[in-house]
Write an enzyme that holds these catalytic residues in place. Sequence first.
Site, PDB file in Angstrom:
ATOM      1  CG  ASP A 110      -0.156  -0.016   2.696  1.00 48.84           C
ATOM      2  OD1 ASP A 110       0.815   0.108   2.734  1.00 48.84           O
ATOM      3  OD2 ASP A 110      -0.949  -0.707   3.398  1.00 48.84           O
ATOM      4  CG  HIS A 125       4.550  -9.831  -0.469  1.00 49.51           C
ATOM      5  ND1 HIS A 125       3.668 -10.178   0.579  1.00 49.51           N
ATOM      6  CD2 HIS A 125       5.394 -10.765  -0.340  1.00 49.51           C
ATOM      7  CE1 HIS A 125       4.036 -11.381   1.135  1.00 49.51           C
ATOM      8  NE2 HIS A 125       5.280 -11.821   0.520  1.00 49.51           N
ATOM      9  CB  THR A 195       1.587 -10.254   9.414  1.00 47.23           C
ATOM     10  OG1 THR A 195       1.723 -11.557   8.559  1.00 47.23           O
ATOM     11  CG2 THR A 195       2.884 -10.798  10.506  1.00 47.23           C
ATOM     12  CB  SER A 196      -2.584 -14.152   9.350  1.00 45.97           C
ATOM     13  OG  SER A 196      -1.937 -14.299   8.032  1.00 45.97           O
ATOM     14  CG  ASN A 220      -2.301 -10.158  15.014  1.00 43.62           C
ATOM     15  OD1 ASN A 220      -3.428  -9.999  15.152  1.00 43.62           O
ATOM     16  ND2 ASN A 220      -1.935 -10.576  14.176  1.00 43.62           N
TER      17      ASN A 220
END
Length: 250
Positions: A110, A125, A195-196, A220
């Site tokens: 983003d 990414h 983050t997962s 998280n």
Amino acid sequence: MTGVTSIDRAFQAATARLKAATRIMALTGAGVSAESGVPTFRGPEGLWRQFRAEDLATPEAFERDPRLVWEWYASRRERLAPLLPNRAHAALAALEGRVPGFLLATQNVDGLHAAAGSRALVELHGSLWRLRCVGECGQAREDRRVPLPELPPRCACGGLLRPDVVWFGESLDAGAVSRAFGAAESAEVVLVIGTSSLVFPAAALPQAARARGAFVVEVNPEKTPLSALADVSLRGRAAELLPALLEAAA
Ligand code: BJW
Ligand code: ZN
């Protein structure tokens, strides 16, 4: 009730490690941008609830139907364009100024970390704001136009342009991976935020650091596969917890 809770103790342990560290790596995911209004991928409100990853975020999907893939990316660019970095992005940008050996590795596409002023930054990414030619010239360049003049957009060489992001099954940029693993190899503290911890190789960064003795702090609101391995898991939202943590460690 009075007294020190385990949450306080976890917070204090993280603060003490951060204060003493001269080499810190941070790994962020979609959750760090959630409070800016950017949707995450997984979870009840996540993008993958509405869209199947394999229909949109793979090279095969782009080959099959570049226009469909581009409609999704164009709508995300439109939604993202007016959004601003939040206090978590700002806290990480400020941390970079205080710690000599600092690297921020983000899985996000983003651009909000750069917008907040982070420069010691690796975008693992890629970026939604860069387009890459899949034709002859192969060039990648920044393109912030919203909306794009045509879908799918075309390069000056005539080739199709694609978003310069990393889809499933594609290799990450070798330089980006090597910088991120280099930082993970030497960091005393690794912060893992929003983050997962499901997508590799990014999810292997804190694992590699932890294996050689780094102190791993997760921020998280939910439990993740990393939680069992982290030294401290702070349950809460990044834009609230991270500024408090990093201010306490200053
Ligand atoms: C908050 C919050 C708040 C909410 N505050 N937190 C090893 C084992 C198994 C599989 C593999 C492996 N190695 C490779 C693979 C295959 C694959 C993979 O990992 N698959 C797994 C899913 C099983 N990996 C790849 O294909 C990678 N390539 C690769 O390894 O190349 C070599 C190779 C080639 C060929 C074959 C095999 C290997 C590439 C991965 C690319 C990922 N791309 C995407 C799309 C990018 C473009 C786009 O945006 O469209 O990247 S997928 C998507 O997931 C995106 C993200 O960066 C990435 C990670 O997601 P993230 O950021 O963690 O978001 P969420 O939504 O999952 O989680 C948000 C979290 O925030 C949650 O935990 C919330 O609780 C939390 N949260 N509010 C703090 N306010
Ligand atoms: Zn071209």
